[in-house]
Design a protein around this motif. Structure first.
Motif, PDB file in Angstrom:
ATOM      1  N   TYR A  85       0.685  -1.212  -0.046  1.00 22.79           N
ATOM      2  CA  TYR A  85      -0.144  -0.005  -0.171  1.00 22.79           C
ATOM      3  C   TYR A  85       0.714   1.205   0.090  1.00 22.79           C
ATOM      4  O   TYR A  85       1.253   1.852   1.133  1.00 22.79           O
ATOM      5  CB  TYR A  85      -1.084  -0.006   1.454  1.00 22.79           C
ATOM      6  N   PRO A  86       1.334   1.654  -1.276  1.00 23.67           N
ATOM      7  CA  PRO A  86       2.242   2.760  -1.275  1.00 23.67           C
ATOM      8  C   PRO A  86       1.810   4.286  -0.520  1.00 23.67           C
ATOM      9  O   PRO A  86       0.659   4.300  -0.482  1.00 23.67           O
ATOM     10  CB  PRO A  86       2.591   3.008  -2.774  1.00 23.67           C
ATOM     11  N   PHE A  87       2.693   4.855  -0.137  1.00 26.70           N
ATOM     12  CA  PHE A  87       2.555   6.220   0.658  1.00 26.70           C
ATOM     13  C   PHE A  87       3.623   7.002   0.465  1.00 26.70           C
ATOM     14  O   PHE A  87       4.866   6.392   0.264  1.00 26.70           O
ATOM     15  CB  PHE A  87       1.857   5.957   2.014  1.00 26.70           C
ATOM     16  N   THR A  88       3.516   8.335   0.630  1.00 23.61           N
ATOM     17  CA  THR A  88       4.589   9.404   0.630  1.00 23.61           C
ATOM     18  C   THR A  88       4.443   9.931   2.056  1.00 23.61           C
ATOM     19  O   THR A  88       3.373  10.335   2.443  1.00 23.61           O
ATOM     20  CB  THR A  88       4.646  10.535  -0.428  1.00 23.61           C
ATOM     21  N   GLU A  89       5.390  10.090   2.842  1.00 19.27           N
ATOM     22  CA  GLU A  89       5.448  10.523   4.124  1.00 19.27           C
ATOM     23  C   GLU A  89       5.986  11.822   4.163  1.00 19.27           C
ATOM     24  O   GLU A  89       7.311  12.298   3.775  1.00 19.27           O
ATOM     25  CB  GLU A  89       6.037   9.540   5.251  1.00 19.27           C
ATOM     26  N   PHE A  90       5.842  13.117   5.026  1.00 16.07           N
ATOM     27  CA  PHE A  90       6.466  14.301   5.154  1.00 16.07           C
ATOM     28  C   PHE A  90       6.483  14.457   6.757  1.00 16.07           C
ATOM     29  O   PHE A  90       5.864  15.030   7.380  1.00 16.07           O
ATOM     30  CB  PHE A  90       5.679  15.402   4.593  1.00 16.07           C
ATOM     31  N   PRO A  91       7.586  13.757   7.265  1.00 14.97           N
ATOM     32  CA  PRO A  91       7.535  13.657   8.693  1.00 14.97           C
ATOM     33  C   PRO A  91       7.958  14.882   9.610  1.00 14.97           C
ATOM     34  O   PRO A  91       7.715  15.046  10.759  1.00 14.97           O
ATOM     35  CB  PRO A  91       8.837  12.488   8.992  1.00 14.97           C
ATOM     36  N   VAL A 109      -1.031  24.149   6.375  1.00 12.01           N
ATOM     37  CA  VAL A 109       0.019  23.663   7.117  1.00 12.01           C
ATOM     38  C   VAL A 109      -0.048  22.755   8.097  1.00 12.01           C
ATOM     39  O   VAL A 109      -1.092  22.649   8.631  1.00 12.01           O
ATOM     40  CB  VAL A 109       0.623  25.262   7.670  1.00 12.01           C
ATOM     41  N   ALA A 110       0.798  21.717   8.279  1.00  8.84           N
ATOM     42  CA  ALA A 110       0.712  20.767   9.329  1.00  8.84           C
ATOM     43  C   ALA A 110       2.043  20.133   9.630  1.00  8.84           C
ATOM     44  O   ALA A 110       3.132  20.499   8.808  1.00  8.84           O
ATOM     45  CB  ALA A 110      -0.107  19.570   8.502  1.00  8.84           C
ATOM     46  N   ASP A 111       2.357  19.914  10.825  1.00 15.84           N
ATOM     47  CA  ASP A 111       3.383  19.466  11.550  1.00 15.84           C
ATOM     48  C   ASP A 111       3.816  17.896  10.660  1.00 15.84           C
ATOM     49  O   ASP A 111       5.116  17.497  10.708  1.00 15.84           O
ATOM     50  CB  ASP A 111       3.410  19.237  12.872  1.00 15.84           C
ATOM     51  N   TYR A 112       2.982  17.238  10.384  1.00 13.99           N
ATOM     52  CA  TYR A 112       3.220  15.939   9.593  1.00 13.99           C
ATOM     53  C   TYR A 112       2.059  15.707   8.773  1.00 13.99           C
ATOM     54  O   TYR A 112       1.025  15.934   8.959  1.00 13.99           O
ATOM     55  CB  TYR A 112       3.152  14.789  10.768  1.00 13.99           C
ATOM     56  N   ALA A 113       2.492  14.962   7.432  1.00 11.33           N
ATOM     57  CA  ALA A 113       1.476  14.742   6.437  1.00 11.33           C
ATOM     58  C   ALA A 113       1.884  13.069   5.831  1.00 11.33           C
ATOM     59  O   ALA A 113       3.079  13.086   5.825  1.00 11.33           O
ATOM     60  CB  ALA A 113       1.327  15.757   5.456  1.00 11.33           C
ATOM     61  N   ILE A 114       0.878  12.580   5.603  1.00 11.00           N
ATOM     62  CA  ILE A 114       1.257  11.426   4.860  1.00 11.00           C
ATOM     63  C   ILE A 114       0.229  11.098   3.795  1.00 11.00           C
ATOM     64  O   ILE A 114      -1.128  11.495   4.162  1.00 11.00           O
ATOM     65  CB  ILE A 114       1.021  10.108   5.915  1.00 11.00           C
TER      66      ILE A 114
END
Length: 195
Positions: A85-91, A109-114
């Protein structure tokens, strides 16, 4: 260990004991072997997977028909496109600028995104703020964006404020990206009159 059998034991009973002991021993060895293999399989399945692509100080621009429609800025991006289940993470968070057809800019704006590619779902977490070009602001701790249906939703506490300090707050809200359809749950609103 060798069992000593007294002379009082019948020969047939002695053979049954040996066979039973041998069968039990085989069963124990087999179970121990299975347990060992099971532990090896567990170790194989718990090996952490790694990002196929990593990016630092990302500045992506989405262009459609010669116009910039979105700008995504993030300190770090991790791409896991090789998993089931592919994903891209912005930690380390994101800053997204969305530009509409009239060149108005809206910000996310967010502190974390996936972002889950196949599911077309984005999960924003931690100090999520959406600011529109006309001064409206949505604040929450977590917000989902369903890309396929162009729909936002959260079950967390949220606050929507306007430039005149009017606000609505509550727990649970969902809405389309243009705020034409909004469903709020357990909400409270306060409106300031402008004279």
């Amino acid at each position: 260990m060798l069992n000593v059998v007294s002379n009082k034991t019948k020969p047939m009973s002695f053979i049954k004991n040996i066979l039973l002991t041998g069968s039990l021993l085989t069963l124990i060895v087999t179970m121990a072997s299975c347990d060992s293999n099971f532990k090896k399989i567990q170790k194989i399945n718990t090996v952490p997977f790694f990002a196929t692509t990593q990016g630092e100080n990302i500045n992506l621009k989405y262009i459609d028909s010669g116009s910039v429609k979105a700008i995504l800025v993030s300190p770090q991006m991790l791409d896991y496109s090789q998993v089931k289940y592919p994903f891209t993470e912005f930690p380390k968070g994101i800053h997204l600028t969305l530009i509409d057809s009239e060149k108005n800019q809206n910000f996310v704006v967010a502190d974390y995104a996936i972002s889950y590619g196949k599911k077309e779902l984005v999960d924003l977490r931690g100090n999520v703020v959406i600011t529109s070009h006309d001064g409206k602001k949505l604040e929450t701790d977590q917000l989902y964006y369903d890309q396929k249906n162009d729909w936002f939703y959260t079950e967390k506490f949220y606050k929507i404020s306007d430039i005149d300090n009017s606000f609505t707050e509550g727990v649970g809200i969902d809405f389309d990206s243009k705020f034409k359809t909004v469903t709020a749950q357990n909400s409270y609103a306060e409106r300031n009159k402008t004279e």
